[in-house]
Every structure is written in structure tokens, then in C-alpha cells.
Scaffold this motif. Structure first.
Motif: not given
Length: 270
Positions: A139-140, A152, A183, A177-178, A143-144, A173-174
Motif C-alpha cells: 500500500k505504501i 494512481f 511515507n 494516506a497522503n 501511493q502517488t 485509502e491512497l
């Protein structure tokens, strides 16, 4: 200033780099000193030990978890327990870091930066396949990235090992997360034949189809020039305590070659 230059500059100014160097030196030295192929240890044992100790050493240097300072000063006994005299003398005290775990995957935050741990096979930092890492790491990495800010990675596009179910990531989620954190990954490796260490910080990139695994990558070792080349550090192999003896150093012994293909170990499987 590029993102990697900004990250390194701010983490250096905040003494984070100093703390991470101490943590990996302590963790890898102890893990390699206890590593004994003759008794049945393999690269997996070494990788798990190094990874587990690096979590502990980061909590010590940043005074987190059970190493949080107390008013009565008893925390110093816990803080220094199990460390060699040289480690105790060189242990820095670095403030401003907090634990920021995700899905039981250990992580630490300093300002806008949150870093996760990932191990890899020595000398192969550029060969990491994030699609075969834990769901959290995937997932990390999905990310963009700054090299393609408008793109994405959609659900169902992971480079999954055969027989593994696809892990779904939603655009929500993405985006979430940003919102707060940048991250990044603290990638570490130890050579089972010499004890030499590699330590990098980088922004992972989900390398579907075998592409490059990093948006950017920088070495944190002072003798690697920050190139992220994966080259073996020009440093002597570390030594550590002999088994069952409370002494600061142990003789360096030659290690037989160890069976096992990949030294990379994820600490939580998430």
C-alpha cells in the motif's frame, strides 16, 4: 531542493540520521555476533534477529514504548540493559519522534515523515519487488510518487506471487494516506558472511512488471556517499559479545557459507 534532499536535510538537522545510524550499528552488531551457522542458524534467523533488534534500538534512541523517560530516573536502567559499554557511551538521545504503526507494522514519525522498516538481501536494494512484500508495504509503495503525481495504482494491478490473493487498495485509502505523512522506508541489510551493513532511506515505488523499486533512494551510511548504490561499506566487520560472557568484544571468526536465498525478513507479515 528535491524531496530526497529535503528529507535527508531535515532528518539530519533533527539528529534522526544520527539516531538511525546508532540503532542499526547496535542491532546488526548484536545479531551478527549471535549468528552461528554451525548450530543451525540460517539467513532467516539472522534477518529476523536484526529486524527485531532494529525495532528495539530505534525505540531506545528515540525514548519510546518501554523506554520513555520517567521522573524517578529508573528508565535509565531499562534503557541501558543489555547494551555493551561502547553502545551505552555512544547512545544519543533524540527527541521529536513518535511511534506511528500501521496495521501492526512498526513505524516512526518525525514531523511530516513516517518511515517503515524493510529488510532485503545484501547488495540487492535495487532488486526489491514490492508486489511480493506485505500488504502494508504494498500500500505504501502504491501511493502517488513524486515522479508521476497524477497517477494512481488501481486495485488488481499488483505483481502478486502465484497462489496469493490480490490485495485491494481504494483511491480513498491512497488519498487519506497522503494527507498527513510522507511515507518512506528504512531499508536495511546485513551480510551473513562478513557482518557488513547497508542502510538506506527511500520512497518506494510499486514496481509492477519488474520496474525500478524506488522513486528515490539515499544511503544513510557516512562512507557510502549517499549514492544508494548498494555497495558494500568500507568498514570492518562488526564484533560483539561472546555467548555466555559479559565482555565488550568477541573474536571475529570466519563464517561458513549459509544456505538460503533471501535474507529479507518482514517483522510482522503485514
Amino acid at each position: 531542493m528535491t524531496e530526497d534532499e529535503k528529507v535527508i536535510a531535515e532528518m539530519t538537522e533533527g539528529r534522526i540520521v544520527e539516531g538511525l545510524r546508532w540503532a542499526v550499528a547496535s542491532a546488526h552488531t548484536r545479531a551478527w555476533a549471535d549468528f552461528d551457522p554451525e548450530t543451525g542458524h540460517n539467513q532467516t534467523v539472522l534477518g529476523i534477529a536484526a529486524h527485531t533488534l532494529l525495532v528495539d534500538r530505534q525505540d531506545r534512541v528515540f525514548r519510546l514504548e518501554r523506554y520513555i523517560a520517567t521522573d524517578d530516573g529508573r528508565d535509565q536502567d531499562v534503557l541501558l540493559a543489555g547494551l555493551l559499554p561502547a553502545e551505552r557511551d555512544s547512545l544519543p538521545a533524540v527527541a521529536g519522534v513518535e511511534r506511528a504503526d500501521l496495521n501492526n507494522s512498526p513505524a516512526w514519525r518525525y514531523g511530516a515523515y513516517r518511515w517503515f522498516l524493510s529488510s532485503f538481501e545484501y547488495g540487492k536494494v535495487h532488486d526489491i519487488a514490492w508486489g511480493r512484500k506485505s500488504p502494508t508495504k504494498r500500500k505504501i509503495a502504491a501511493q502517488t510518487g513524486t515522479d508521476s503525481p497524477d497517477q494512481f495504482v488501481l486495485p488488481g494491478t499488483y505483481d502478486e506471487p502465484v497462489g496469493h490473493a490480490l490485495d485491494t487498495i481504494t483511491l480513498r485509502e491512497l488519498l487519506e494516506a497522503n494527507v498527513r505523512d510522507v511515507n518512506i522506508v528504512l531499508a536495511h541489510s546485513i551480510d551473513p558472511y562478513s557482518g557488513a551493513t547497508e542502510l538506506f532511506v527511500g520512497k518506494p515505488r510499486l514496481n509492477v512488471g519488474g520496474g525500478r523499486p524506488w522513486v528515490w533512494l539515499r544511503s544513510l551510511l557516512p562512507n557510502d556517499g549517499g549514492s544508494g548504490s548498494g555497495a558494500k561499506p568500507e568498514a570492518p566487520a562488526p564484533t560483539g559479545p561472546a555467548r555466555g560472557a559479559d565482555v565488550p568484544d568477541a573474536p571475529v571468526r570466519l563464517r561458513p557459507r549459509v544456505a538460503g536465498k533471501d535474507a529479507a525478513v518482514e517483522s510482522s507479515g503485514r
